[in-house]
Write a protein that holds these residues in place. Structure first.
Motif, mmCIF file in Angstrom:
data_model
loop_
_atom_site.group_PDB
_atom_site.id
_atom_site.type_symbol
_atom_site.label_atom_id
_atom_site.label_comp_id
_atom_site.label_asym_id
_atom_site.label_seq_id
_atom_site.Cartn_x
_atom_site.Cartn_y
_atom_site.Cartn_z
ATOM 1 N N LEU A 136 0.840 -1.217 0.000
ATOM 2 C CA LEU A 136 0.000 0.000 0.000
ATOM 3 C C LEU A 136 0.867 1.257 0.000
ATOM 4 O O LEU A 136 1.953 1.274 0.572
ATOM 5 C CB LEU A 136 -0.906 0.023 1.249
ATOM 6 C CG LEU A 136 -1.789 -1.194 1.511
ATOM 7 C CD1 LEU A 136 -2.688 -0.927 2.715
ATOM 8 C CD2 LEU A 136 -2.606 -1.526 0.274
ATOM 9 N N GLU A 137 0.327 2.332 -0.602
ATOM 10 C CA GLU A 137 0.988 3.649 -0.527
ATOM 11 C C GLU A 137 0.215 4.524 0.464
ATOM 12 O O GLU A 137 -0.960 4.278 0.718
ATOM 13 C CB GLU A 137 0.951 4.317 -1.919
ATOM 14 C CG GLU A 137 1.791 3.598 -2.941
ATOM 15 C CD GLU A 137 1.478 4.073 -4.367
ATOM 16 O OE1 GLU A 137 2.096 3.548 -5.289
ATOM 17 O OE2 GLU A 137 0.599 4.949 -4.532
ATOM 18 N N ASN A 138 0.933 5.549 0.963
ATOM 19 C CA ASN A 138 0.330 6.525 1.898
ATOM 20 C C ASN A 138 -0.380 5.831 3.060
ATOM 21 O O ASN A 138 -1.502 6.182 3.394
ATOM 22 C CB ASN A 138 -0.715 7.408 1.175
ATOM 23 C CG ASN A 138 -0.186 8.003 -0.109
ATOM 24 O OD1 ASN A 138 1.009 7.930 -0.396
ATOM 25 N ND2 ASN A 138 -1.084 8.561 -0.903
ATOM 26 N N VAL A 139 0.263 4.825 3.630
ATOM 27 C CA VAL A 139 -0.390 4.057 4.686
ATOM 28 C C VAL A 139 -0.481 4.852 5.990
ATOM 29 O O VAL A 139 0.484 5.471 6.411
ATOM 30 C CB VAL A 139 0.391 2.751 4.979
ATOM 31 C CG1 VAL A 139 -0.357 1.907 5.995
ATOM 32 C CG2 VAL A 139 0.582 1.967 3.695
ATOM 33 N N SER A 140 -1.675 4.857 6.566
ATOM 34 C CA SER A 140 -1.811 5.379 7.931
ATOM 35 C C SER A 140 -2.556 4.311 8.711
ATOM 36 O O SER A 140 -3.361 3.575 8.145
ATOM 37 C CB SER A 140 -2.616 6.676 7.942
ATOM 38 O OG SER A 140 -3.954 6.403 7.531
ATOM 39 N N SER A 141 -2.243 4.196 10.009
ATOM 40 C CA SER A 141 -2.922 3.159 10.784
ATOM 41 C C SER A 141 -3.628 3.794 11.968
ATOM 42 O O SER A 141 -3.197 4.821 12.482
ATOM 43 C CB SER A 141 -1.929 2.115 11.279
ATOM 44 O OG SER A 141 -1.032 2.685 12.202
ATOM 45 N N SER A 142 -4.757 3.207 12.334
ATOM 46 C CA SER A 142 -5.480 3.718 13.504
ATOM 47 C C SER A 142 -5.995 2.548 14.331
ATOM 48 O O SER A 142 -6.337 1.501 13.795
ATOM 49 C CB SER A 142 -6.656 4.607 13.082
ATOM 50 O OG SER A 142 -7.423 3.968 12.070
ATOM 51 N N LEU A 143 -5.999 2.764 15.639
ATOM 52 C CA LEU A 143 -6.487 1.737 16.552
ATOM 53 C C LEU A 143 -7.959 1.978 16.800
ATOM 54 O O LEU A 143 -8.364 3.126 17.050
ATOM 55 C CB LEU A 143 -5.726 1.839 17.888
ATOM 56 C CG LEU A 143 -4.472 0.974 18.043
ATOM 57 C CD1 LEU A 143 -3.703 1.352 19.293
ATOM 58 C CD2 LEU A 143 -4.866 -0.498 18.084
ATOM 59 N N TYR A 144 -8.777 0.958 16.728
ATOM 60 C CA TYR A 144 -10.198 1.141 17.051
ATOM 61 C C TYR A 144 -10.785 -0.190 17.492
ATOM 62 O O TYR A 144 -10.533 -1.209 16.835
ATOM 63 C CB TYR A 144 -10.971 1.663 15.829
ATOM 64 C CG TYR A 144 -12.373 2.097 16.167
ATOM 65 C CD1 TYR A 144 -13.450 1.227 15.974
ATOM 66 C CD2 TYR A 144 -12.626 3.338 16.744
ATOM 67 C CE1 TYR A 144 -14.724 1.594 16.325
ATOM 68 C CE2 TYR A 144 -13.913 3.717 17.088
ATOM 69 C CZ TYR A 144 -14.960 2.841 16.887
ATOM 70 O OH TYR A 144 -16.236 3.203 17.242
ATOM 71 N N ALA A 145 -11.486 -0.202 18.611
ATOM 72 C CA ALA A 145 -12.148 -1.416 19.121
ATOM 73 C C ALA A 145 -11.169 -2.596 19.123
ATOM 74 O O ALA A 145 -11.473 -3.654 18.571
ATOM 75 C CB ALA A 145 -13.377 -1.732 18.277
ATOM 76 N N SER A 146 -10.004 -2.370 19.675
ATOM 77 C CA SER A 146 -8.923 -3.353 19.868
ATOM 78 C C SER A 146 -8.494 -4.020 18.566
ATOM 79 O O SER A 146 -8.189 -5.206 18.499
ATOM 80 C CB SER A 146 -9.320 -4.399 20.911
ATOM 81 O OG SER A 146 -10.359 -5.231 20.416
#
Ligand SMILES: CCCCCCN(CO)Cc1c[nH]c2c(N)ncnc12
Length: 228
Positions: free
Chosen positions: A20-30
């Protein structure tokens, strides 16, 4: 068009994240959700953790919170059909829950009132898969996948599941993902590569072939994203 790509285990989505390009990660509901671009298309990738409950939660979040318009599942499965060898690909035409049982009231295995034994996946997405497979010269089996909260490593249990549901493969998340997608009116596609044969050697074969089979499935899913 925002595409959800889901797996159950880290190994099943690891081959995807790197592409993937421009990857951002977020935590949600474990859970960790990776948002990025693949060949110009918006994708959200996550693994649910193992089993129907975690899978239902992640599928719901991908759709309701990340606004995904379709959901593709990539992972591994145990073979029931003799035709399926380790590394082979199967797409689910329909999925059932082999451990859902209120037969004490005369209902069939896998059935509860207002539910259905076999939940269908999206026909158009399955058609795209067949086109991709033809282009790549890959054999793709299409059949029924049985889902349950058990790692099956017993020929008797495997035989019973195969006969009771006319199932070709088994795993632990697909049917719950399909139920969620069906309820939320989101096209669903379930692809699995075989890691074992759900028999006495299942856990050893699973350990040995998880990574390579997960890669086969992930590679195919990415080829599908290009065609969607
Ligand atoms: C640490 C152990 C994690 C097992 C997770 C297995 N996945 C669940 O989706 C797929 C699968 C591959 N082979 C299976 C089998 N024989 N029974 C159930 N499920 C499977």
């Amino acid at each position: 068009m925002k595409i959800a790509i889901m797996g159950a285990m880290p190994e099943e989505i690891e081959p995807l994240i790197g592409q993937l390009e421009n990857v951002s990660s977020s935590l949600y509901a474990s859970n960790t959700y990776y948002e990025g671009i693949y060949k110009g298309k918006e994708v959200v990738v996550a693994y649910s953790k193992i089993g129907k409950v975690f899978a239902a939660l992640t599928a719901t979040i991908l759709i309701e919170k990340f606004d995904c318009d379709i959901l593709l599942f990539s992972g591994v499965a145990g073979a029931i059909s003799e035709e399926l060898k380790i590394g082979d690909l199967i797409i689910a035409e329909g999925l059932c829950q082999h451990d859902l049982d209120i037969t004490a009231f005369g209902h069939p295995y896998g059935y509860v009132p207002e539910g259905e034994v076999c939940v269908k996946t999206d026909k158009h997405l399955r058609q795209i898969a067949k086109t991709v497979a033809e282009k790549k010269g890959i054999t793709l089996k299409e059949g029924v996948i049985a889902t349950g909260d058990q790692f099956v490593a017993d020929p008797e249990r495997k035989k019973w599941i195969g006969e009771t549901f006319k199932a070709d493969a088994l795993e632990m998340e697909g049917a719950s993902v399909a139920v969620v997608c069906d309820a939320l009116n989101v096209p669903c596609f379930i692809l699995r590569a075989i890691s074992d044969s759900a028999d006495m050697d299942a856990s050893f074969n699973f350990d040995e072939f998880l990574e390579s089979s997960a890669k086969v499935s992930a590679g195919f899913i990415l080829s599908m994203v290009e065609e969607i």
